[in-house]
Structure formats: structure tokens, C-alpha cells
Scaffold this active site. Structure first.
Site, short mmCIF file in Angstrom:
data_model
loop_
_atom_site.label_atom_id
_atom_site.label_comp_id
_atom_site.label_asym_id
_atom_site.label_seq_id
_atom_site.Cartn_x
_atom_site.Cartn_y
_atom_site.Cartn_z
CE LYS A 57 -5.11 -0.83 1.80
NZ LYS A 57 -5.14 -2.07 2.48
CE LYS B 274 1.86 2.28 4.33
NZ LYS B 274 2.06 0.96 3.77
CB THR C 112 -0.89 0.02 1.27
OG1 THR C 112 -1.65 -1.18 1.31
CG2 THR C 112 -1.82 1.21 1.25
P1 NAD Z 1 6.04 -5.91 7.12
O1 NAD Z 1 6.85 -4.76 7.63
O2 NAD Z 1 5.67 -7.02 8.04
O3 NAD Z 1 6.79 -6.56 5.85
C1 NAD Z 1 7.61 -5.87 4.97
C2 NAD Z 1 8.85 -6.74 4.74
O4 NAD Z 1 9.64 -6.14 3.73
C3 NAD Z 1 9.75 -6.86 5.97
O5 NAD Z 1 9.92 -8.23 6.29
C4 NAD Z 1 11.09 -6.22 5.54
O6 NAD Z 1 12.23 -6.84 6.09
C5 NAD Z 1 11.01 -6.41 4.04
N1 NAD Z 1 11.86 -5.52 3.24
C6 NAD Z 1 12.03 -4.19 3.38
N2 NAD Z 1 12.88 -3.73 2.41
C7 NAD Z 1 13.22 -4.81 1.66
C8 NAD Z 1 14.07 -5.00 0.52
N3 NAD Z 1 14.73 -3.98 -0.03
N4 NAD Z 1 14.18 -6.24 0.01
C9 NAD Z 1 13.53 -7.28 0.57
N5 NAD Z 1 12.74 -7.16 1.65
C10 NAD Z 1 12.58 -5.95 2.18
O7 NAD Z 1 4.73 -5.25 6.48
P2 NAD Z 1 3.34 -5.99 6.16
O8 NAD Z 1 2.43 -5.91 7.34
O9 NAD Z 1 3.62 -7.30 5.53
O10 NAD Z 1 2.73 -4.97 5.10
C11 NAD Z 1 3.24 -4.90 3.78
C12 NAD Z 1 2.36 -3.95 2.99
O11 NAD Z 1 1.00 -4.43 3.00
C13 NAD Z 1 2.30 -2.53 3.55
O12 NAD Z 1 2.31 -1.60 2.50
C14 NAD Z 1 0.98 -2.50 4.30
O13 NAD Z 1 0.42 -1.19 4.37
C15 NAD Z 1 0.13 -3.41 3.43
N6 NAD Z 1 -0.99 -4.05 4.13
C16 NAD Z 1 -0.79 -4.66 5.33
C17 NAD Z 1 -1.87 -5.25 5.98
C18 NAD Z 1 -1.68 -5.94 7.32
O14 NAD Z 1 -2.69 -6.26 7.98
N7 NAD Z 1 -0.44 -6.18 7.77
C19 NAD Z 1 -3.14 -5.22 5.41
C20 NAD Z 1 -3.31 -4.63 4.15
C21 NAD Z 1 -2.22 -4.04 3.53
#
Ligand code: NAD
Length: 295
Positions: free
Chosen positions: A168, A243, A93
């Protein structure tokens, strides 16, 4: 079976990648964090030493990262490393403007691309019941669909580049504002001595109905599965709602859209998070409002 690279194996990315593995795809992956890599390995993802190694032979490159700058960095780094013709699918997102920039980077390297943020949270990612809101050309949408299908219940083509992200944030703008409205109504009901169940029963059969009420009812009781019954364990965290409301505000400012309720909702959730509540479900905002009303 296709070769899919998954970059960003966090709370969402890991269960999503696991569903691709279960569907029989050959999934390579990379995450900066060893803890995330370890979970992915156990789920059958072939973890590589770098993002570049993960995307080298992939037909599709899926990213699930926290924000726009991270996505743009990864696109800039991996655009040239991916196989010619691979499709780039960003499920993070991020700001609409960043999404459009990501499409441009992908196009510079001759990759088709879609922005494809999700609704459904970690439970939806685990159960393969996400909804994908997809932006991109009709051709890119058709190419992305088979890669998304094992992870979801619904895939909606929302329009051109950036339209998935636009959908979204507009959707979550409604959800954030609705939750505040639902919370205010329950707090007024409390003051008026009205039964919460009566309010719920009437509202759900009349004009007060909303997903905020039906799924995330902010008081314990009327919806046994709502986070309010479990100490506001998420669900959808207040941090992520905050966010998304900030992303909506950024988009509103850029387009001169009028969103006074969105501005207030964004401020209230930011305050709630600043008080250490970011990990709670967003329906817990009712507890802050209730506290504000104390004499
Ligand atoms: P998260 O922080 O758990 O996961 C992100 C991952 O990306 C981390 O493990 C981090 O180490 C990795 N990362 C960062 N930079 C990197 C790189 N250069 N190369 C490889 N890996 C890298 O976040 P999340 O909760 O999984 O959310 C991810 C996205 O989904 C966000 O944009 C969030 O807004 C969206 N989202 C999350 C939810 C939820 O409930 N968690 C729901 C809908 C949408």
C-alpha cells in the site's frame, strides 16, 4: 452467513460494514463516536456497548482505524475477548512495523491474522469496489478472503505479515510522486501556451500515462470526473496522501531505502496540508505549485 465484528465505523468502516450486512452476514460493531454508531445502526449493524461485546461471538474481527497505535491498542484489548479461532483482519493503513506487531499480538491469542489495507477510497468502500492488499500466511489469506469479498473488486495476496501495508505505501508513494510530476508538466504547458487537452491526449497515448493523470487529472477539462472539475472535492484527500507518504518515509528510514523524490513529495504535501488544504483532493497540490511559480 458468518458472524463478523467491525471495529472502527468511520468514513471507510461504515460503508464497508454496510456491504457485509447486504451480503447477508450478521455484523456486530463498535465505534467510539456516537455519530458513527448511529450511521452503522441505520445500515443494519448490531451496535454493541463495547468492542469486547462486539467481538465476543464473531468468526472474524475486522478493524478499520486511523493509525498503528490505535490498531495495536484494540488488538491488545480484544485479542483475549474474541472467540478462539476467530481471524483478525486489519484494513487500516498503518506502519509496516505496527502491522507485524499486530500479527504477533493476534498470534499470542491464537488468532490467525492478515493485514489488509485498501485502495479505492470512500467511493470504493460504498460501491464494494475496493482493492485489498493482503499480508499474511497463505492459510490466513484463504480464510480472510470470503469475509473481504463482499467489500471489493480485487483481493491480492502480497506476501507474508506486513506485506499488504508495504504494498500500500509503495503504491501510494508512486501515486504521490506521479501527481507532482503530472502537475509540473501541466504548469510548464501553461507557461508554454500549450493546450491542456493536447498535452492530455498525447500523454495518455504515450509515455506520460499514469493513474494520476487518467483518474485525477489536476486541471479541469480533460477528465470530466476528476476532482479538479468540482473544486477539488475528494477523491482521495491531501491529508491521507500526506499520511501515506509519511508512512513511506518512516519505512524508508528504517530500511535505509533511498527515496529522495518521496522525501520531497512528503514535504510538499505536508506544507499543503499545513496551509489548510488537507480536506481537498490530493490533485489540488497543483494550486500550491502554481502559486509558488508566481513572480
Ligand atoms: P475515520 O477517522 O473516519 O474512522 C476511524 C474510526 O475509528 C472513527 O469513527 C473513530 O471514532 C473510530 N475509533 C477510533 N478508536 C476506536 C476504538 N478504540 N474502538 C472503536 N472505534 C474507534 O478514518 P477513515 O477515513 O475511515 O480511515 C480509516 C483507515 O483507512 C485509515 O487508516 C486510513 O488511512 C485508511 N484509508 C482511508 C481512505 C479514505 O479515503 N478515507 C482510503 C484508503 C485508506
Amino acid at each position: 452467513m458468518a458472524a463478523i465484528a467491525f471495529i472502527g465505523l468511520g468514513n471507510m468502516g461504515n460503508p464497508m460494514a454496510a456491504n457485509l450486512v447486504k451480503a447477508g452476514h450478521a455484523v456486530t460493531g463498535f465505534d467510539l463516536a456516537e455519530a458513527s454508531r448511529e450511521i452503522a445502526r441505520n445500515n443494519g449493524v448490531d451496535i454493541k456497548q463495547s468492542g469486547a461485546a462486539a467481538v465476543a461471538d464473531a468468526d472474524a474481527v475486522i478493524t478499520m482505524l486511523y493509525d498503528g497505535p490505535k490498531v495495536l491498542n484494540v488488538y491488545a484489548e480484544l485479542g483475549a475477548m474474541a472467540k478462539p479461532g476467530a481471524i483478525f483482519i486489519d484494513c487500516s493503513t498503518i506502519e509496516v512495523g505496527d502491522a507485524r506487531e499486530a500479527h504477533k499480538i493476534a498470534a499470542d491469542y491464537d488468532h490467525a491474522s492478515v493485514d489488509s489495507p485498501v485502495s479505492g477510497g470512500v467511493a470504493g468502500a460504498r460501491d464494494g469496489t475496493l482493492t485489498f492488499m493482503v499480508g499474511g500466511t497463505p492459510a490466513a489469506f484463504e480464510r480472510a478472503k470470503p469475509f473481504l469479498e463482499p467489500m471489493c473488486e480485487r483481493i491480492i495476496h502480497c506476501g507474508g505479515d506486513g506485506a499488504g501495508q508495504a504494498t500500500k505505501i509503495c503504491n501510494n508513494l508512486m501515486l504521490g510522486i506521479s501527481m507532482l510530476g503530472v502537475s509540473e508538466a501541466f504548469l510548464l504547458a501553461e507557461k508554454l501556451g500549450l493546450s491542456e487537452q493536447v498535452l492530455f491526449d498525447v500523454a495518455t497515448s504515450r509515455a506520460g500515462i499514469s493513474r494520476a493523470l487518467l483518474r485525477y487529472c489536476p486541471v479541469p477539462g480533460p477528465v470530466p470526473t476528476s476532482p479538479a472539475n468540482f473544486g477539488y472535492r475528494p477523491g482521495f484527500t491531501s491529508a491521507l496522501m500526506s499520511k501515506d507518504l509519511k508512512l513511506a518515509q518512516a519505512a524508508a528510514q528504517k530500511t535505509s531505502a533511498i527515496t529522495p523524490l518521496g522525501t520531497l513529495a512528503s514535504q510538499l504535501f505536508a506544507l499543503f496540508n499545513a496551509n489548510g488544504n488537507g480536506a481537498k483532493d490530493f490533485s489540488a497540490i497543483i494550486t500550491m505549485l502554481r502559486g509558488m511559480g508566481k513572480p
